[in-house]
Design a protein around this motif. Structure first.
Motif, PDB file in Angstrom:
ATOM      1  N   LEU A 390      -2.371  -7.613 -19.113  1.00 22.85           N
ATOM      2  CA  LEU A 390      -3.075  -6.754 -18.171  1.00 22.85           C
ATOM      3  C   LEU A 390      -3.599  -7.558 -16.977  1.00 22.85           C
ATOM      4  N   CYS A 391      -4.054  -8.766 -17.247  1.00 20.22           N
ATOM      5  CA  CYS A 391      -4.546  -9.615 -16.157  1.00 20.22           C
ATOM      6  C   CYS A 391      -3.413  -9.968 -15.192  1.00 20.22           C
ATOM      7  N   LEU A 392      -2.230 -10.256 -15.726  1.00 19.19           N
ATOM      8  CA  LEU A 392      -1.091 -10.562 -14.862  1.00 19.19           C
ATOM      9  C   LEU A 392      -0.705  -9.339 -14.023  1.00 19.19           C
ATOM     10  N   ILE A 393      -0.705  -8.161 -14.642  1.00 18.83           N
ATOM     11  CA  ILE A 393      -0.372  -6.940 -13.903  1.00 18.83           C
ATOM     12  C   ILE A 393      -1.393  -6.708 -12.798  1.00 18.83           C
ATOM     13  N   ALA A 394      -2.693  -6.900 -13.132  1.00 18.60           N
ATOM     14  CA  ALA A 394      -3.750  -6.693 -12.138  1.00 18.60           C
ATOM     15  C   ALA A 394      -3.620  -7.675 -10.981  1.00 18.60           C
ATOM     16  N   GLU A 395      -3.263  -8.930 -11.268  1.00 23.86           N
ATOM     17  CA  GLU A 395      -3.126  -9.922 -10.208  1.00 23.86           C
ATOM     18  C   GLU A 395      -1.947  -9.577  -9.291  1.00 23.86           C
ATOM     19  N   ARG A 396      -0.823  -9.141  -9.870  1.00 24.72           N
ATOM     20  CA  ARG A 396       0.321  -8.759  -9.039  1.00 24.72           C
ATOM     21  C   ARG A 396      -0.031  -7.532  -8.192  1.00 24.72           C
ATOM     22  N   ARG A 433       5.710   4.184  -3.105  1.00 26.88           N
ATOM     23  CA  ARG A 433       6.835   3.972  -4.019  1.00 26.88           C
ATOM     24  C   ARG A 433       7.192   2.491  -4.091  1.00 26.88           C
ATOM     25  N   ARG A 434       7.165   1.804  -2.943  1.00 26.67           N
ATOM     26  CA  ARG A 434       7.459   0.367  -2.946  1.00 26.67           C
ATOM     27  C   ARG A 434       6.401  -0.390  -3.746  1.00 26.67           C
ATOM     28  N   MET A 435       5.144   0.019  -3.610  1.00 26.19           N
ATOM     29  CA  MET A 435       4.080  -0.613  -4.381  1.00 26.19           C
ATOM     30  C   MET A 435       4.344  -0.460  -5.880  1.00 26.19           C
ATOM     31  N   HIS A 436       4.798   0.723  -6.261  1.00 26.83           N
ATOM     32  CA  HIS A 436       5.125   0.971  -7.665  1.00 26.83           C
ATOM     33  C   HIS A 436       6.243   0.053  -8.137  1.00 26.83           C
ATOM     34  N   GLN A 437       7.243  -0.131  -7.299  1.00 29.18           N
ATOM     35  CA  GLN A 437       8.371  -0.990  -7.657  1.00 29.18           C
ATOM     36  C   GLN A 437       7.958  -2.457  -7.744  1.00 29.18           C
ATOM     37  N   GLN A 438       7.053  -2.882  -6.870  1.00 29.81           N
ATOM     38  CA  GLN A 438       6.628  -4.279  -6.870  1.00 29.81           C
ATOM     39  C   GLN A 438       5.818  -4.626  -8.128  1.00 29.81           C
ATOM     40  N   VAL A 439       5.057  -3.677  -8.603  1.00 32.43           N
ATOM     41  CA  VAL A 439       4.173  -3.980  -9.741  1.00 32.43           C
ATOM     42  C   VAL A 439       4.950  -3.938 -11.057  1.00 32.43           C
TER      43      VAL A 439
END
Length: 770
Positions: A390-396, A433-439
């Motif tokens: 979760l921390c890695l996802i939050a940082e990205r 949508r791009r933000m969704h793809q990046q995460v």
């Protein structure tokens, strides 16, 4: 002053008197010259060698006295005790008496032996002139006055009497009142000096104590005149501001000190004016404290009080450590402790600030992201691994958002984003949508690769129409649509998804109609004495039975009413009906009614309560009003004023659900409270959890120390009740262990049953004792 001897004086006062004898030595020299010149002229007139011998004696005595005075100067006065001081007093008296004895003998000799009129006049004149100086110079020693008066005047008395002439005898007698007058005058001066010396001594002691207290207090202090110039500064003030010697600050303007002295850091003119403006507000009573940030890591907190002459006393302390702690606490409150992203509450504040910064209306976006199947990560790899992921996802997500979006961790594996600065609706949706793809995608952790899929739901609207709750509902609906169709996808909210939203809106309309038609009912949950023998008060609870849905939970329709702004109407209906019902109850019973945040935002509630009491005839003391912590935390100044006015009318004020917020203790003593209702969360599992029971008892003890009446809510089992009664934790108990909420009629039946039971119990006891 009655002379009790120098030994009765404190050593320091005694020393000051003796030191006064050794001062002003020029008068001794002038007196010696006068004596020598007088005797020299008498010798020139009479050619009598006796007067020449008097000249020599006067010079010799003066030389010995001058030598003694120089010795006195070299003595360590601080080491002298009473005996040492008395030695120097006696030394001085010896020389002084020697001089007056020479003068007296010369006067007696001129009367009895010389019988020259010039010699008589000159010797008596210089002797009496010397006696005049005794009062001023020698008053510090009562013995010196007595000895000098006797040694100077006795030979003259003998001389006048020796002439055996009536008129000279009269002169001899008249010398006695002269001696007495001289003695009385000297005693008066000495008494005055004695009082002055004691006063000076006392003032010095007080000044030393004040100076010690001032310079050892933990706070900095400035005393200012009407022009804001520093009159007094203590040592701590100089240490806090690194100003060096405090004496340098005297008469310096506060502005100069703040601008050029603080921690060797220069405040610019604007900063200095800002600080002075805050201090001026302090002096005008517009604020109680002023927090001043001197540097990035240095804070001072000022308090001030006016002085009658227009000046002020400023007290300040270094609160840097406290501010660090508060900032740390604030960070803990605002941010998720695991991911470091803003939590829901702070996210809302950031969103409102971003909307306020927009210069013109436009399109904004709100997106909810949920990690798919995250439970399997926790189950298969453990919660530690899940938390790190979760921390890695939050940082990205934080890096992807940058300054173009606001990201937050709603809860667990659910994230939210707000996009405030886009004007083109199509471009905004594409960027989301791009933000969704990046995460989404792969994450490396401890040599393992996790392919993370995130389901997304978003909503776009005009910035002027943005409402956080509505947007989240719509985004949640879009997220639900994503999960229903294909996890890991992205869905934009559309109107056909709005069934739940429309349903909620319909519920709002139905609630508004129900309130308008007075369709809400009231249920009462009793508050019993801890032994269950009698009901002291009842909490009035709003109930709504929908014509189609049936009973609607209060947590739902009260929240809706607050959103709609009609909760105050419900409060008014509850107060009016509860007051009317309570009038028919036994005299000892009261009724308690909950107030919402909206009720306390202005003073209208005071009029509503007053009208209800007047129309029902209920005594104010039987009406209790309950407020929650959320009420107290919003606009505390207004809330306090409203509660004080209600309490002044004889109404009891209670705090409900105590302990569910983080700021409970900060206002218990500051607000006008009479009753504290401890939340059911304190009672849960107290029979099994000793620590939870200790927390309950600690809260009870604190409340009792503040003089508050204690009601414990949510007592459901006999074990909980037994523990509460064993340790006397409650004045009243409310919960299912005694009774659930009921109608007014059922309450009356219960009251009568309790009364009959109590009467039967008393009767049985009476027969037993008989």
């Amino acid at each position: 002053m009655k002379d009790r001897g120098q030994s009765t004086l404190p050593a320091d006062v005694y020393l000051s008197f003796v030191s006064s004898l050794y001062g002003n030595r020029q008068t001794l020299f002038v007196g010696m010259i006068s004596h020598v010149v007088t005797f020299a002229f008498v010798y020139a007139k009479t050619a009598d060698p006796f007067f020449l011998a008097c000249c020599a004696a006067v010079v010799l005595i003066w030389s010995l006295r001058a030598h003694g005075m120089r010795r006195f100067d070299r003595v360590d006065h601080s080491a002298l005790d009473n005996d040492g001081i008395r030695y120097w007093e006696n030394w001085y008296n010896t020389g002084a008496v020697g001089t007056t004895l020479v003068l007296g003998m010369a006067s007696g000799y001129s009367l009895l032996v010389s019988r020259d009129s010039f010699a008589e006049l000159a010797c008596i004149s210089v002797t009496l002139a010397t006696m005049v100086s005794v009062v001023g110079r020698n008053c510090g020693s009562s013995r010196a006055v007595d000895y000098m008066s006797f040694s100077a005047c006795f030979p003259m008395v003998v001389g006048f009497l020796g002439l055996q002439d009536f008129y000279h005898a009269v002169l001899a007698v008249l010398i006695l009142p002269f001696i007495l007058t001289t003695r009385i005058m000297a005693n008066g001066v000495r008494s005055f000096l004695h009082k002055a010396a004691l006063a000076t001594r006392e003032i010095k002691i007080i000044a030393d104590r004040f100076d010690a207290a001032l310079n050892n207090m933990p706070h900095g202090l400035f005393m200012l005149d009407a022009d804001q110039r520093i009159l007094v500064a203590n040592r701590r003030a100089c240490e806090l501001l690194q100003l060096g010697d405090k004496d340098r600050l005297k008469d310096c303007h506060l502005d100069v000190v703040l601008r050029y002295g603080v921690r060797n850091t220069f405040l610019n003119a604007e900063q200095s004016r800002g600080v002075l403006r805050q201090l001026d507000e302090l002096l005008k009573g517009e604020r109680s404290r002023a927090l001043v940030q001197i540097t990035d890591d240095f804070y001072l907190e000022f308090t001030a009080s006016r002085r009658e002459n227009g000046g002020a006393v400023l007290i300040f302390e270094d609160v840097t450590a406290r501010m660090r702690a508060e900032n740390k606490i604030l960070h803990m409150i605002r941010y998720n402790s695991l991911t470091g992203l803003p939590n829901r509450t702070y996210f809302g504040e950031l969103v409102q600030a971003a909307l306020a910064e927009r210069k013109r209306p436009g399109t904004v976006g709100f997106m909810v992201l949920d990690v798919d199947e995250f439970k399997h990560v926790n189950d298969m790899k453990g919660h530690v691994t899940g938390d790190r992921l979760l921390c890695l996802i939050a940082e990205r997500m934080r890096k992807a958002a940058g300054d173009k979006a606001i990201a937050a961790n709603l809860m667990g594996d659910e994230f939210i984003l707000f996009f405030p600065n886009e004007n083109d609706r199509k471009d905004l949706e594409e960027r989301m949508r791009r933000m969704h793809q990046q995460v989404r995608g792969s994450y490396e952790l401890d040599g393992m690769t996790f392919n993370v899929s995130l389901s997304a739901g978003c909503v776009l609207c005009d910035s002027e129409d943005f409402r956080m709750e509505d947007m989240q509902i719509k985004a949640d609906l879009a997220l639900f649509e994503t999960k229903s169709r294909a996890k890991g996808g992205f869905t934009t909210f559309e109107e056909e998804m709005d069934a739940r939203y429309v349903d909620r809106q319909k519920l709002k309309a139905d609630l508004r109609e129900a309130v308008a038609k007075d369709e809400l009912s009231v249920a009462y949950q009793p508050m019993f004495q801890p032994d269950g023998s009698r009901i002291e008060c009842c909490e009035a609870l709003a109930r709504w039975t929908h014509r189609e849905r049936g009973p609607v939970s209060p947590t739902i329709f009260i929240q809706i009413a607050e959103e709609m702004g009609i909760v105050s109407e419900i409060t008014r209906l509850m107060i009016e009906r509860a007051c009317m019902d309570c009038v028919g109850w036994p005299e000892h019973m009261g009724v308690s009614i909950n107030l919402s945040v909206q009720d306390l935002r202005n003073a209208e509630i005071v009029g509503v309560v007053t009208d209800a009491l007047i129309s029902s005839g209920l005594k104010p003391s039987r009406l209790h009003l309950e407020v929650t912590e959320s009420c107290l935390m919003e606009e505390p100044v207004k809330v306090k004023a409203v509660l004080q006015e209600l309490r002044a009318r004889g109404i009891t004020i209670a705090i409900d659900d105590f302990g569910t917020g983080y700021s409970s203790l900060s206002y218990l003593d500051a607000l006008p409270l009479d009753v504290i209702k401890i939340d059911r969360s304190f009672v849960r599992n107290i029979a099994e959890d000793a620590r939870r029971f200790k927390l309950l008892r600690g809260t009870v003890n604190l409340s009792r120390e503040l003089g508050l009446k204690i009601v414990i809510e949510g007592v459901e089992t006999r074990e909980q009740l037994a523990l509460i009664n064993q340790h006397r934790c409650a004045d009243l108990v409310q919960g299912y262990v005694f009774a659930a909420p009921m109608s007014s009629a059922a309450l009356m039946d219960l009251t009568e049953t309790l009364a009959r039971t109590a009467a039967d119990t008393r009767a049985r006891r009476g027969r037993h004792f008989a």
